[in-house]
Design an enzyme around this catalytic site. Sequence first.
Site, PDB file in Angstrom:
ATOM      1  N   HIS A 112      -5.222-110.129  15.464  1.00 14.63           N
ATOM      2  CA  HIS A 112      -3.837-110.039  14.997  1.00 14.63           C
ATOM      3  C   HIS A 112      -3.428-111.419  14.477  1.00 14.63           C
ATOM      4  CE1 HIS A 112       0.571-108.756  16.145  1.00 14.63           C
ATOM      5  NE2 HIS A 112       0.477-109.197  14.901  1.00 14.63           N
ATOM      6  N   HIS A 160      -3.623-100.355  23.473  1.00 11.81           N
ATOM      7  CA  HIS A 160      -2.619-101.137  24.200  1.00 11.81           C
ATOM      8  C   HIS A 160      -2.667-100.792  25.672  1.00 11.81           C
ATOM      9  CE1 HIS A 160       0.567-103.943  24.688  1.00 11.81           C
ATOM     10  NE2 HIS A 160       0.402-104.264  23.417  1.00 11.81           N
ATOM     11  N   GLU A 205      -4.806-106.685  12.495  1.00 12.66           N
ATOM     12  CA  GLU A 205      -3.460-106.252  12.910  1.00 12.66           C
ATOM     13  C   GLU A 205      -2.478-107.185  12.243  1.00 12.66           C
ATOM     14  OE1 GLU A 205      -2.402-106.106  17.034  1.00 12.66           O
ATOM     15  OE2 GLU A 205      -4.264-105.080  17.487  1.00 12.66           O
ATOM     16  N   GLU A 207      -2.646 -95.502  14.908  1.00 11.51           N
ATOM     17  CA  GLU A 207      -3.118 -95.987  16.204  1.00 11.51           C
ATOM     18  C   GLU A 207      -2.037 -95.619  17.200  1.00 11.51           C
ATOM     19  OE1 GLU A 207      -4.605-100.034  16.689  1.00 11.51           O
ATOM     20  OE2 GLU A 207      -4.039 -99.950  18.806  1.00 11.51           O
ATOM     21  N   ASP A 238      -8.154-111.674  20.309  1.00 11.56           N
ATOM     22  CA  ASP A 238      -6.997-112.585  20.241  1.00 11.56           C
ATOM     23  C   ASP A 238      -6.922-113.540  21.430  1.00 11.56           C
ATOM     24  OD1 ASP A 238      -6.230-111.217  17.985  1.00 11.56           O
ATOM     25  OD2 ASP A 238      -4.495-110.230  18.907  1.00 11.56           O
ATOM     26  N   HIS A 239      -7.215-112.990  22.644  1.00 15.23           N
ATOM     27  CA  HIS A 239      -7.042-113.807  23.854  1.00 15.23           C
ATOM     28  C   HIS A 239      -8.010-114.982  23.903  1.00 15.23           C
ATOM     29  CE1 HIS A 239      -3.968-111.368  25.299  1.00 15.23           C
ATOM     30  NE2 HIS A 239      -4.504-110.829  26.363  1.00 15.23           N
ATOM     31  N   GLY A 281      -8.309-105.142  24.130  1.00 16.78           N
ATOM     32  CA  GLY A 281      -8.404-106.598  24.181  1.00 16.78           C
ATOM     33  C   GLY A 281      -8.315-107.130  25.588  1.00 16.78           C
ATOM     34  N   HIS A 282      -7.094-107.126  26.143  1.00 17.15           N
ATOM     35  CA  HIS A 282      -6.809-107.824  27.394  1.00 17.15           C
ATOM     36  C   HIS A 282      -7.800-107.523  28.530  1.00 17.15           C
ATOM     37  CE1 HIS A 282      -4.226-109.955  30.242  1.00 17.15           C
ATOM     38  NE2 HIS A 282      -4.621-109.040  31.079  1.00 17.15           N
ATOM     39  N   ARG A 285      -5.203-125.607  24.240  1.00 20.84           N
ATOM     40  CA  ARG A 285      -5.633-126.999  24.213  1.00 20.84           C
ATOM     41  C   ARG A 285      -5.738-127.536  22.784  1.00 20.84           C
ATOM     42  NH1 ARG A 285      -8.522-129.579  28.405  1.00 20.84           N
ATOM     43  NH2 ARG A 285      -7.433-129.069  30.301  1.00 20.84           N
ATOM     44  N   ASN A 311     -10.647-106.449  20.639  1.00 22.50           N
ATOM     45  CA  ASN A 311      -9.659-107.417  20.158  1.00 22.50           C
ATOM     46  C   ASN A 311      -9.934-108.776  20.820  1.00 22.50           C
ATOM     47  OD1 ASN A 311      -7.252-109.041  20.231  1.00 22.50           O
ATOM     48  ND2 ASN A 311      -6.092-107.279  19.517  1.00 22.50           N
ATOM     49  N   ARG A 314      -0.709-113.353  13.679  1.00 23.90           N
ATOM     50  CA  ARG A 314       0.747-113.300  13.849  1.00 23.90           C
ATOM     51  C   ARG A 314       1.408-114.310  12.935  1.00 23.90           C
ATOM     52  NH1 ARG A 314       2.181-110.534  18.920  1.00 23.90           N
ATOM     53  NH2 ARG A 314       4.283-111.179  18.411  1.00 23.90           N
ATOM     54  N   THR A 374       2.502-107.071  21.484  1.00 25.46           N
ATOM     55  CA  THR A 374       3.215-106.051  20.705  1.00 25.46           C
ATOM     56  C   THR A 374       3.933-105.087  21.650  1.00 25.46           C
ATOM     57  OG1 THR A 374       1.332-106.204  19.222  1.00 25.46           O
ATOM     58  CG2 THR A 374       2.909-104.440  18.796  1.00 25.46           C
ATOM     59  N   ARG A 418       0.253-117.946  16.846  1.00 25.00           N
ATOM     60  CA  ARG A 418       0.142-118.421  18.233  1.00 25.00           C
ATOM     61  C   ARG A 418      -1.286-118.359  18.764  1.00 25.00           C
ATOM     62  NH1 ARG A 418       3.194-113.719  21.606  1.00 25.00           N
ATOM     63  NH2 ARG A 418       4.869-114.199  20.176  1.00 25.00           N
ATOM     64  N   HIS A 419      -2.101-117.456  18.211  1.00 31.22           N
ATOM     65  CA  HIS A 419      -3.501-117.445  18.674  1.00 31.22           C
ATOM     66  C   HIS A 419      -4.468-117.452  17.484  1.00 31.22           C
ATOM     67  CE1 HIS A 419      -2.587-113.188  18.289  1.00 31.22           C
ATOM     68  NE2 HIS A 419      -2.064-113.056  19.494  1.00 31.22           N
TER      69      HIS A 419
HETATM   70  N1  PXP Z   1      -3.587-102.287  19.518  1.00 28.73           N
HETATM   71  C1  PXP Z   1      -2.525-103.005  19.074  1.00 28.73           C
HETATM   72  C2  PXP Z   1      -1.805-102.515  17.876  1.00 28.73           C
HETATM   73  C3  PXP Z   1      -2.149-104.207  19.699  1.00 28.73           C
HETATM   74  O1  PXP Z   1      -1.100-104.907  19.238  1.00 28.73           O
HETATM   75  C4  PXP Z   1      -2.895-104.671  20.796  1.00 28.73           C
HETATM   76  C5  PXP Z   1      -2.545-105.975  21.441  1.00 28.73           C
HETATM   77  O2  PXP Z   1      -2.923-107.013  20.609  1.00 28.73           O
HETATM   78  C6  PXP Z   1      -3.997-103.890  21.226  1.00 28.73           C
HETATM   79  C7  PXP Z   1      -4.296-102.698  20.586  1.00 28.73           C
HETATM   80  C8  PXP Z   1      -4.839-104.304  22.383  1.00 28.73           C
HETATM   81  O3  PXP Z   1      -4.072-104.222  23.540  1.00 28.73           O
HETATM   82  P1  PXP Z   1      -4.636-104.806  24.898  1.00 28.73           P
HETATM   83  O4  PXP Z   1      -4.818-106.287  24.682  1.00 28.73           O
HETATM   84  O5  PXP Z   1      -3.582-104.481  25.896  1.00 28.73           O
HETATM   85  O6  PXP Z   1      -5.942-104.116  25.155  1.00 28.73           O
END
Ligand code: PXP
Length: 237
Positions: free
Chosen positions: A43, A191, A70, A151, A9-10, A213-214, A18, A7, A45, A101, A49-50
């Site tokens: 994702h 997650h 997502e 999931e 997104d970050h 992701g994170h 910025r 993922n 949204r 989420t 936001r991202h």
């Molecule tokens: N799966 C879903 C459905 C999510 O919403 C997220 C967060 O965007 C992730 C997986 C990934 O989670 P994490 O960023 O904590 O790895």
Amino acid sequence: MARLAVNVDHIATVRQARLAKEPDPVTAAALAELGGAHGIVVHLREDRRHIQDRDVAILRETVKTKLNLEMAATREIVEIALKIKPDVATLVPEKRQELTTEGGLDVTAFETPLKEVVASLHGGGIAVSLFVNPDAKHIKTAHRLEADYVELHTGIFSEARSFARRQEEYERIVTAARLARKLGIGVHAGHGVDYQNIFWLRNVTEVEEFSIGHSIIARAVLVGMERAVREMLELVS
Ligand code: PXP
């Protein structure tokens, strides 16, 4: 062996801080694929936001593995999905105030409206995944909704503070994964999955794919820091 969907997104979160052009989640996705990722997740949204609409459109052109979008089950986002046609649409709950989420989608409470959304995504040739807490009732509802995947939400497991609590959540994930497989539903999980708790989760052999992701982006920032500073130092001096 389970697949890894990354993922990005970050990456977009840093760019949007910025309102700049970099870092570009499209470039990050290409590098993740070079690193061996089996899929890319973003994702889109409602508050943008991202990830932006432009990111999803370009990723559809550039992702060589699988693009998993997502999304909330809203009319606007469903229309975008039908236009973009990701390989998989993962339906998630979405609240404006949340940092990320929070919890799975209550597919049982929203079974009737979700039926229409799942059918419409299927009609567009898009596989559907439902992000749910690891509860038998949600897995059974996902089966009735003819979801291709669930999931399993691993957030409660990954945030568990005691060993006993973590063990309990782990057992719930195992039981839910087994039920889903028995019903013929593919199993994804995600997650809060990180470089420590993956040692537990990778033992859940029913999980075909982890969505992470994170922890990956956090590590990428740190392992890349030294090199980035060295490169600037060369230019400065
Ligand atoms: N799966 C879903 C459905 C999510 O919403 C997220 C967060 O965007 C992730 C997986 C990934 O989670 P994490 O960023 O904590 O790895």
